[in-house]
Design a protein around this motif. Structure first.
Motif, PDB file in Angstrom:
ATOM      1  N   UNK A   1       0.782  -1.045  -0.078  1.00 49.75           N
ATOM      2  CA  UNK A   1      -0.130  -0.116   0.116  1.00 49.75           C
ATOM      3  C   UNK A   1       0.817   1.209  -0.086  1.00 49.75           C
ATOM      4  N   UNK A   2       0.679   2.031  -1.033  1.00 51.95           N
ATOM      5  CA  UNK A   2       1.564   3.205  -1.086  1.00 51.95           C
ATOM      6  C   UNK A   2       0.884   4.230   0.087  1.00 51.95           C
ATOM      7  N   UNK A   3       1.789   4.967   0.602  1.00 47.82           N
ATOM      8  CA  UNK A   3       1.386   5.738   1.794  1.00 47.82           C
ATOM      9  C   UNK A   3       1.428   7.383   1.483  1.00 47.82           C
ATOM     10  N   UNK A   4       0.897   8.135   2.329  1.00 45.36           N
ATOM     11  CA  UNK A   4       1.067   9.797   2.346  1.00 45.36           C
ATOM     12  C   UNK A   4       0.085   9.998   1.005  1.00 45.36           C
ATOM     13  N   UNK A   5      -0.946   9.619   1.115  1.00 47.43           N
ATOM     14  CA  UNK A   5      -1.868   9.803  -0.235  1.00 47.43           C
ATOM     15  C   UNK A   5      -3.328   9.763   0.394  1.00 47.43           C
ATOM     16  N   UNK A   6      -4.456  10.335  -0.227  1.00 46.60           N
ATOM     17  CA  UNK A   6      -5.730  10.398   0.438  1.00 46.60           C
ATOM     18  C   UNK A   6      -6.533   9.596  -0.773  1.00 46.60           C
ATOM     19  N   UNK A   7      -7.247   8.466  -0.320  1.00 43.73           N
ATOM     20  CA  UNK A   7      -7.912   7.663  -1.228  1.00 43.73           C
ATOM     21  C   UNK A   7      -9.172   7.160  -0.637  1.00 43.73           C
ATOM     22  N   UNK A   8     -10.258   7.104  -1.454  1.00 43.79           N
ATOM     23  CA  UNK A   8     -11.565   6.446  -0.724  1.00 43.79           C
ATOM     24  C   UNK A   8     -11.480   4.966  -0.296  1.00 43.79           C
ATOM     25  N   UNK A   9     -12.311   4.491   0.630  1.00 47.76           N
ATOM     26  CA  UNK A   9     -12.133   3.380   1.217  1.00 47.76           C
ATOM     27  C   UNK A   9     -12.370   2.291   0.066  1.00 47.76           C
ATOM     28  N   UNK A  10     -13.044   2.360  -0.893  1.00 47.69           N
ATOM     29  CA  UNK A  10     -13.246   1.554  -2.007  1.00 47.69           C
ATOM     30  C   UNK A  10     -11.855   1.352  -2.740  1.00 47.69           C
ATOM     31  N   UNK A  11     -11.079   2.502  -2.848  1.00 46.46           N
ATOM     32  CA  UNK A  11      -9.699   2.298  -3.534  1.00 46.46           C
ATOM     33  C   UNK A  11      -8.703   1.484  -2.561  1.00 46.46           C
ATOM     34  N   UNK A  12      -8.818   1.762  -1.556  1.00 53.13           N
ATOM     35  CA  UNK A  12      -7.963   1.308  -0.345  1.00 53.13           C
ATOM     36  C   UNK A  12      -8.428  -0.387  -0.129  1.00 53.13           C
ATOM     37  N   UNK A  13      -9.542  -0.708  -0.314  1.00 53.84           N
ATOM     38  CA  UNK A  13      -9.964  -2.201  -0.374  1.00 53.84           C
ATOM     39  C   UNK A  13      -9.380  -2.838  -1.590  1.00 53.84           C
ATOM     40  N   UNK A  14      -9.659  -2.169  -2.772  1.00 57.44           N
ATOM     41  CA  UNK A  14      -9.142  -2.689  -4.012  1.00 57.44           C
ATOM     42  C   UNK A  14      -7.578  -2.966  -4.074  1.00 57.44           C
ATOM     43  N   UNK A  15      -6.954  -2.079  -3.414  1.00 56.83           N
ATOM     44  CA  UNK A  15      -5.530  -1.905  -3.441  1.00 56.83           C
ATOM     45  C   UNK A  15      -4.948  -3.323  -2.380  1.00 56.83           C
ATOM     46  N   UNK A  16      -5.748  -3.203  -1.399  1.00 56.50           N
ATOM     47  CA  UNK A  16      -5.119  -4.158  -0.192  1.00 56.50           C
ATOM     48  C   UNK A  16      -5.368  -5.718  -0.832  1.00 56.50           C
ATOM     49  N   UNK A  17      -6.482  -5.601  -1.553  1.00 55.78           N
ATOM     50  CA  UNK A  17      -6.800  -6.984  -2.272  1.00 55.78           C
ATOM     51  C   UNK A  17      -5.941  -7.367  -3.221  1.00 55.78           C
ATOM     52  N   UNK A  18      -5.474  -6.402  -4.031  1.00 60.06           N
ATOM     53  CA  UNK A  18      -4.522  -6.553  -5.215  1.00 60.06           C
ATOM     54  C   UNK A  18      -3.080  -6.912  -4.504  1.00 60.06           C
ATOM     55  N   UNK A  19      -2.966  -6.158  -3.550  1.00 60.43           N
ATOM     56  CA  UNK A  19      -1.593  -6.637  -2.779  1.00 60.43           C
ATOM     57  C   UNK A  19      -1.775  -8.042  -2.180  1.00 60.43           C
ATOM     58  N   UNK A  20      -2.696  -8.823  -2.325  1.00 54.57           N
ATOM     59  CA  UNK A  20      -3.073 -10.285  -2.014  1.00 54.57           C
ATOM     60  C   UNK A  20      -2.893  -9.983  -0.254  1.00 54.57           C
ATOM     61  N   UNK A  21      -3.455  -8.932   0.312  1.00 49.97           N
ATOM     62  CA  UNK A  21      -3.589  -8.779   1.915  1.00 49.97           C
ATOM     63  C   UNK A  21      -2.239  -9.082   2.524  1.00 49.97           C
ATOM     64  N   UNK A  22      -1.200  -8.702   1.935  1.00 56.15           N
ATOM     65  CA  UNK A  22       0.167  -8.898   2.448  1.00 56.15           C
ATOM     66  C   UNK A  22       0.787  -7.595   3.112  1.00 56.15           C
ATOM     67  N   UNK A  23       0.543  -6.490   2.565  1.00 50.33           N
ATOM     68  CA  UNK A  23       1.438  -5.512   3.259  1.00 50.33           C
ATOM     69  C   UNK A  23       0.420  -4.640   4.230  1.00 50.33           C
ATOM     70  N   UNK A  24       0.826  -4.667   5.595  1.00 57.16           N
ATOM     71  CA  UNK A  24      -0.010  -4.241   6.374  1.00 57.16           C
ATOM     72  C   UNK A  24       0.683  -2.923   7.313  1.00 57.16           C
ATOM     73  N   UNK A  25       1.868  -2.244   6.672  1.00 55.09           N
ATOM     74  CA  UNK A  25       2.411  -1.601   7.391  1.00 55.09           C
ATOM     75  C   UNK A  25       1.938   0.110   6.731  1.00 55.09           C
ATOM     76  N   UNK A  26       0.768   0.259   7.263  1.00 57.95           N
ATOM     77  CA  UNK A  26       0.048   1.517   6.988  1.00 57.95           C
ATOM     78  C   UNK A  26      -1.168   1.726   8.051  1.00 57.95           C
ATOM     79  N   UNK A  27      -1.596   2.914   8.255  1.00 53.20           N
ATOM     80  CA  UNK A  27      -2.715   3.094   9.247  1.00 53.20           C
ATOM     81  C   UNK A  27      -3.521   4.170   8.260  1.00 53.20           C
ATOM     82  N   UNK A  28      -4.846   3.782   8.434  1.00 52.49           N
ATOM     83  CA  UNK A  28      -5.933   4.855   7.819  1.00 52.49           C
ATOM     84  C   UNK A  28      -6.294   5.995   9.131  1.00 52.49           C
TER      85      UNK A  28
END
Length: 112
Positions: A1-28
Protein backbone atom coordinates in the motif's frame (compact mmCIF):
# COMPACT_ATOMS: atom_id res chain seq x y z
CA UNK A 1 0.00 0.00 0.00
CA UNK A 2 1.45 3.35 -1.00
CA UNK A 3 1.39 5.82 1.87
CA UNK A 4 1.01 9.58 2.20
CA UNK A 5 -2.00 9.83 -0.06
CA UNK A 6 -5.75 10.27 0.22
CA UNK A 7 -7.93 7.50 -1.16
CA UNK A 8 -11.53 6.40 -0.91
CA UNK A 9 -12.14 3.34 1.22
CA UNK A 10 -13.17 1.50 -1.95
CA UNK A 11 -9.77 2.29 -3.53
CA UNK A 12 -7.99 1.20 -0.34
CA UNK A 13 -9.86 -2.13 -0.26
CA UNK A 14 -9.12 -2.71 -3.96
CA UNK A 15 -5.42 -1.97 -3.40
CA UNK A 16 -5.18 -4.22 -0.33
CA UNK A 17 -6.81 -7.08 -2.25
CA UNK A 18 -4.52 -6.45 -5.26
CA UNK A 19 -1.55 -6.67 -2.86
CA UNK A 20 -2.98 -10.06 -1.79
CA UNK A 21 -3.57 -8.83 1.79
CA UNK A 22 0.17 -8.87 2.42
CA UNK A 23 1.34 -5.34 3.23
CA UNK A 24 -0.04 -4.13 6.56
CA UNK A 25 2.52 -1.41 7.29
CA UNK A 26 0.04 1.47 7.13
CA UNK A 27 -2.81 3.10 9.02
CA UNK A 28 -5.93 4.89 7.89
CA UNK A 29 -6.65 8.36 9.24
CA UNK A 30 -9.66 10.57 8.81
CA UNK A 31 -11.17 13.87 9.82
CA UNK A 32 -13.87 12.12 11.82
CA UNK A 33 -14.30 8.79 13.49
CA UNK A 34 -17.44 6.72 13.37
CA UNK A 35 -18.57 4.25 10.78
CA UNK A 36 -16.45 3.73 7.71
CA UNK A 37 -18.02 4.58 4.36
CA UNK A 38 -17.05 3.23 0.97
CA UNK A 39 -16.91 6.61 -0.78
CA UNK A 40 -15.34 8.60 2.10
CA UNK A 41 -11.72 9.66 1.69
CA UNK A 42 -9.07 8.48 4.15
CA UNK A 43 -5.43 9.42 4.50
CA UNK A 44 -2.99 6.49 4.29
CA UNK A 45 0.14 6.97 6.39
CA UNK A 46 2.52 5.31 8.83
CA UNK A 47 1.73 3.78 12.19
CA UNK A 48 1.99 6.19 15.10
CA UNK A 49 5.14 5.96 17.21
CA UNK A 50 4.74 5.19 20.89
CA UNK A 51 6.67 7.60 23.11
CA UNK A 52 6.30 7.32 26.87
CA UNK A 53 3.06 5.31 26.51
CA UNK A 54 1.49 7.91 24.18
CA UNK A 55 0.86 7.74 20.45
CA UNK A 56 2.79 10.28 18.41
CA UNK A 57 1.18 10.58 15.01
CA UNK A 58 3.19 11.02 11.80
CA UNK A 59 3.84 14.64 10.84
CA UNK A 60 1.55 14.52 7.78
CA UNK A 61 -1.29 13.27 10.00
CA UNK A 62 -0.72 15.81 12.77
CA UNK A 63 -0.51 18.71 10.30
CA UNK A 64 -3.94 17.80 8.91
CA UNK A 65 -5.40 17.24 12.40
CA UNK A 66 -6.53 13.72 11.49
CA UNK A 67 -7.63 10.90 13.77
CA UNK A 68 -6.61 7.27 13.64
CA UNK A 69 -9.38 5.29 11.96
CA UNK A 70 -7.90 1.81 11.41
CA UNK A 71 -4.59 0.03 11.88
CA UNK A 72 -3.41 -1.67 8.69
CA UNK A 73 -2.83 -4.98 10.46
CA UNK A 74 -6.42 -5.08 11.75
CA UNK A 75 -7.84 -3.98 8.39
CA UNK A 76 -5.97 -6.79 6.61
CA UNK A 77 -7.11 -9.35 9.20
CA UNK A 78 -10.76 -8.34 8.92
CA UNK A 79 -10.70 -8.37 5.12
CA UNK A 80 -8.91 -11.74 5.03
CA UNK A 81 -11.45 -13.38 7.34
CA UNK A 82 -14.39 -11.81 5.49
CA UNK A 83 -13.09 -12.97 2.11
CA UNK A 84 -12.39 -16.44 3.48
CA UNK A 85 -15.97 -16.73 4.72
CA UNK A 86 -17.52 -15.04 1.69
CA UNK A 87 -15.13 -15.11 -1.31
CA UNK A 88 -17.57 -13.13 -3.47
CA UNK A 89 -18.09 -10.39 -0.85
CA UNK A 90 -18.93 -7.01 -2.36
CA UNK A 91 -16.99 -3.90 -1.34
CA UNK A 92 -20.02 -2.89 0.77
CA UNK A 93 -19.96 -6.30 2.51
CA UNK A 94 -16.31 -5.66 3.39
CA UNK A 95 -17.09 -2.20 4.77
CA UNK A 96 -19.81 -3.74 6.93
CA UNK A 97 -17.29 -6.33 8.18
CA UNK A 98 -14.82 -3.54 9.05
CA UNK A 99 -17.48 -1.55 10.89
CA UNK A 100 -18.69 -4.67 12.70
CA UNK A 101 -15.15 -5.38 13.90
CA UNK A 102 -14.75 -1.82 15.20
CA UNK A 103 -18.00 -2.04 17.14
CA UNK A 104 -17.77 -5.60 18.47
CA UNK A 105 -14.03 -6.43 18.49
CA UNK A 106 -14.90 -9.67 16.71
CA UNK A 107 -15.31 -10.81 13.15
CA UNK A 108 -18.68 -10.46 11.46
CA UNK A 109 -20.36 -13.77 10.67
CA UNK A 110 -21.57 -14.04 7.09
CA UNK A 111 -24.76 -16.01 6.62
CA UNK A 112 -24.91 -17.94 3.39
Amino acid sequence: MRKHQELSLEQIIEQVIADQLSSDDFCLYGKEDGELELARLYWVSDYPDVVEDSDVYPTDVAEQDLQLVYYGEQLIDVLAVALEEKPNASPQDLVEALNYYQQHDSFMPFDD
